[in-house]
Design an enzyme around this catalytic site. Structure first.
Site, PDB file in Angstrom:
ATOM      1  N   HIS A 142       0.752  -1.307  -0.082  1.00 23.51           N
ATOM      2  CA  HIS A 142      -0.060  -0.055   0.097  1.00 23.51           C
ATOM      3  C   HIS A 142       0.863   1.270   0.064  1.00 23.51           C
ATOM      4  CE1 HIS A 142       1.024   0.892   4.311  1.00 23.51           C
ATOM      5  NE2 HIS A 142       0.918  -0.531   4.308  1.00 23.51           N
ATOM      6  N   GLU A 155      -1.293  -6.747   7.462  1.00 25.38           N
ATOM      7  CA  GLU A 155       0.012  -6.792   7.790  1.00 25.38           C
ATOM      8  C   GLU A 155       0.182  -7.742   8.957  1.00 25.38           C
ATOM      9  OE1 GLU A 155       2.943  -6.519   7.603  1.00 25.38           O
ATOM     10  OE2 GLU A 155       3.266  -4.532   7.551  1.00 25.38           O
TER      11      GLU A 155
END
Length: 311
Positions: free
Chosen positions: A17, A126
């Site tokens: 990202h 994550e």
């Protein structure tokens, strides 16, 4: 002159990202739901431009399907990219591999179809950084010392202390700020991950090593991403993840060793092309960044987080 990607090649566009609010502040983010900065949105737009240029130069269709984590920074990244692609993202949370709906248009040769399914899964989240979440990296480095800090951050088996969700998670829907000293908190799991919590086979973590990220991500890679690629003979797809989830994907696809994976660093917002052989069980062929010079510079910055101030 336009080159053509061979018909036996499946192209994965992997992307960490764009820069998030906590990346910018040099803070361990993990499952905290930080949004993109303006720089992060610009990185997403530039990534879309690079992918579009690559597809045009190689006579390749734009990605027909996208994947993100359940964290807002990956969703904002892919939505910004879809805007550049002039595609309409159709978001769908995947909590059961057998309950995926792609729509009648998916897999067709209709070039006028402007919809793109975006499958969102916690398995692409994550790595959960346990009690390190919300802590400034230089402070954690000072507390733990260089060797232990780097072992927990980079080693395949390194694992932070578990999070105390009573203190480090938002406890109710309208809670603002923190009365416990934690400025940054995880979203309330019963709200954010309501669908996952309804599936009793899913156990959400309170801390993870990279090994554990690989373990929870691999079923989604095999049973969704690669299965759909085979089933619909996809030419390309887009996966927007995080530093640890992209590292995990590369470890599985490329067969990187447990020892060597600690030397793999993933920069924000630079597309990585991974080519797989459709005629050989989607076996890894090669990988390369669409902006290799920037990738090298920014990967080094990732490695040094905590030691130097973020630009």
């Amino acid at each position: 002159m336009t080159a053509s990607t061979p018909s036996n090649v499946m192209t994965l566009f992997l992307l960490r990202h764009g820069q998030s609010e906590l990346n910018h502040e040099n803070i361990f983010c993990g499952w905290i739901d930080a949004k993109l900065t303006e720089k992060g949105k610009e990185q997403a737009r530039h990534s879309a431009e690079l992918i579009e240029q690559y597809c045009k130069a190689n006579n390749l269709r734009l990605p027909q399907i996208g994947y993100t984590s359940r964290l807002i920074r990956t969703q904002q990244t892919i939505e910004t990219m879809c805007e550049e692609f002039k595609l309409k993202p159709q978001l769908q949370v995947v909590y059961d591999f057998n309950k995926i709906k792609l729509g009648d248009e998916f897999g067709s040769d209709d070039k006028d179809n402007m919809k793109i399914p975006i499958l969102q899964t916690w398995r692409l989240n994550e790595r959960h950084y346990g009690s390190w979440q919300g802590q400034r990296k230089p402070n954690v480095l000072k507390e733990y010392g260089k060797d232990k800090y780097m072992f927990i951050r980079r080693d395949y088996e390194g694992k932070p202390p578990p999070v105390d969700l009573d203190r480090e998670m938002i406890q109710q829907e309208n809670e603002k700020g923190s009365s416990t000293g934690y400025e940054f908190k995880e979203p309330n799991r019963q709200i954010k991950y309501e669908l996952e919590c309804s599936n009793h086979d899913i156990v959400l973590p309170d801390s993870e090593s990279l090994r554990e990220v690989v373990y929870r991500l691999n079923p989604f890679l095999q049973n969704v991403i690669l299965k759909l690629a085979n089933q619909y003979d996809e030419s390309s797809c887009l996966i927007v993840g995080h530093g640890s989830s992209v590292r995990s994907l590369l470890k599985i696809l490329e067969g990187i060793s447990d020892d060597d994976i600690k030397n793999v660093d993933i920069p924000n917002g630079i597309p990585l092309v991974v080519e797989l052989d459709k005629n050989n069980g989607l076996k890894f062929i090669r990988k390369f960044y669409l902006d290799p010079e920037s990738a090298k510079i920014n990967a080094e910055k990732v490695r040094n987080e905590g030691f130097i101030k973020n630009p």
